[in-house]
Design a protein around this motif. Structure first.
Motif, mmCIF file in Angstrom:
data_model
loop_
_atom_site.group_PDB
_atom_site.id
_atom_site.type_symbol
_atom_site.label_atom_id
_atom_site.label_comp_id
_atom_site.label_asym_id
_atom_site.label_seq_id
_atom_site.Cartn_x
_atom_site.Cartn_y
_atom_site.Cartn_z
ATOM 1 N N ASN A 12 0.825 -1.215 0.000
ATOM 2 C CA ASN A 12 0.000 0.000 0.000
ATOM 3 C C ASN A 12 0.862 1.269 0.000
ATOM 4 O OD1 ASN A 12 0.940 -0.106 2.638
ATOM 5 N ND2 ASN A 12 -0.973 0.627 3.522
ATOM 6 N N ARG A 13 2.121 1.131 -0.441
ATOM 7 C CA ARG A 13 3.033 2.276 -0.534
ATOM 8 C C ARG A 13 3.373 2.519 -1.999
ATOM 9 N NH1 ARG A 13 7.986 1.446 1.932
ATOM 10 N NH2 ARG A 13 8.202 3.693 2.094
ATOM 11 N N TYR A 38 6.895 10.013 -2.110
ATOM 12 C CA TYR A 38 6.470 8.733 -1.523
ATOM 13 C C TYR A 38 5.100 8.912 -0.879
ATOM 14 C CZ TYR A 38 11.353 7.465 -2.108
ATOM 15 O OH TYR A 38 12.591 7.208 -2.642
ATOM 16 N N GLN A 39 4.270 7.908 -1.026
ATOM 17 C CA GLN A 39 2.940 7.929 -0.425
ATOM 18 C C GLN A 39 2.695 6.621 0.316
ATOM 19 O OE1 GLN A 39 0.403 10.461 -0.669
ATOM 20 N NE2 GLN A 39 2.239 11.607 -1.260
ATOM 21 N N PRO A 44 -6.145 0.474 -2.875
ATOM 22 C CA PRO A 44 -5.878 -0.782 -3.575
ATOM 23 C C PRO A 44 -6.274 -0.684 -5.049
ATOM 24 C CG PRO A 44 -7.811 -0.990 -2.171
ATOM 25 C CD PRO A 44 -7.223 0.353 -1.903
ATOM 26 N N TYR A 45 -5.659 -1.513 -5.860
ATOM 27 C CA TYR A 45 -5.979 -1.557 -7.290
ATOM 28 C C TYR A 45 -7.408 -2.035 -7.476
ATOM 29 C CZ TYR A 45 -6.228 -3.150 -12.084
ATOM 30 O OH TYR A 45 -6.630 -3.350 -13.386
ATOM 31 N N GLN A 46 -8.143 -1.346 -8.357
ATOM 32 C CA GLN A 46 -9.492 -1.767 -8.733
ATOM 33 C C GLN A 46 -9.553 -1.802 -10.251
ATOM 34 O OE1 GLN A 46 -12.744 0.437 -6.923
ATOM 35 N NE2 GLN A 46 -11.415 1.018 -5.236
ATOM 36 N N GLU A 54 -3.646 5.739 -8.790
ATOM 37 C CA GLU A 54 -2.446 6.429 -9.262
ATOM 38 C C GLU A 54 -2.565 7.956 -9.253
ATOM 39 O OE1 GLU A 54 0.897 5.757 -12.635
ATOM 40 O OE2 GLU A 54 -0.092 4.164 -11.538
ATOM 41 N N LEU A 55 -3.735 8.485 -9.526
ATOM 42 C CA LEU A 55 -3.877 9.939 -9.630
ATOM 43 C C LEU A 55 -3.456 10.682 -8.350
ATOM 44 C CD1 LEU A 55 -4.619 12.268 -11.492
ATOM 45 C CD2 LEU A 55 -6.989 12.024 -10.734
#
Length: 172
Positions: A12-13, A38-39, A44-46, A54-55
């Protein structure tokens, strides 16, 4: 200035990297600046909703850049998806109030969007790059990607960018 952006995820980073350069034909030695961000707690990917993941990472990176100096942003992905729906690049364009043209460069085809892209063959590769755009004519976008420095399918600046994001694996 042209900005190319890529994001790499571990769990999740995310690590976002942007490279600034002046001309489409610039080699990696002409990169003006490399910006990283860095975030944590990345969504999660959907499937079909990739931009939601990503935005926010891209927007955080853009906070570190003087946007008034940008003439174009290149993303790793699509501007348009199937049936003309907007993808990550289209969402980014709207998030920037339609002020900066966006070019999407993808390595894999996306079913149903062939009328919104131009396939660009580079080097000796038999596999094209899939170029989409918004805020700039698609032909101009494809010609720009075609003109980028490098002998291989992937332009040198974009390969360098990809390498910089993947360093994240060794930074933990």
């Amino acid at each position: 200035m042209i900005l190319a952006i890529d994001v790499y995820y571990i769990d999740n980073r995310a690590k976002s990297v942007g490279v600034l350069f002046h001309h489409w034909t610039d080699s990696t030695s002409a990169i003006e600046q490399v910006i990283t961000d860095y975030q944590d707690n990345v969504a999660p990917y959907q499937s079909g909703q990739f931009y939601q993941r990503e935005l926010p990472c891209i927007m955080s990176l853009l906070d570190k850049i003087d946007l008034s100096k940008l003439t174009c942003i290149v993303i790793d992905g699509y501007v348009h998806l199937d049936e003309g729906k907007i993808g990550l690049g289209g969402h980014l364009y709207h998030a920037l109030n339609k002020t900066i043209p966006i070019i999407g460069v993808a390595k894999k085809p996306f079913s149903g969007n062939s009328e919104y892209l131009i396939e660009v063959l580079r080097g000796q590769s038999k596999h094209p790059l899939y170029v989409t755009s918004i805020g700039i004519p698609l032909t101009n976008a494809a010609n720009s990607v075609q003109s980028m420095a490098g002998k291989h399918r992937m332009p040198d600046v974009l390969s360098y960018l990809d390498q910089q994001t993947k360093l994240f694996k060794h930074e933990e």
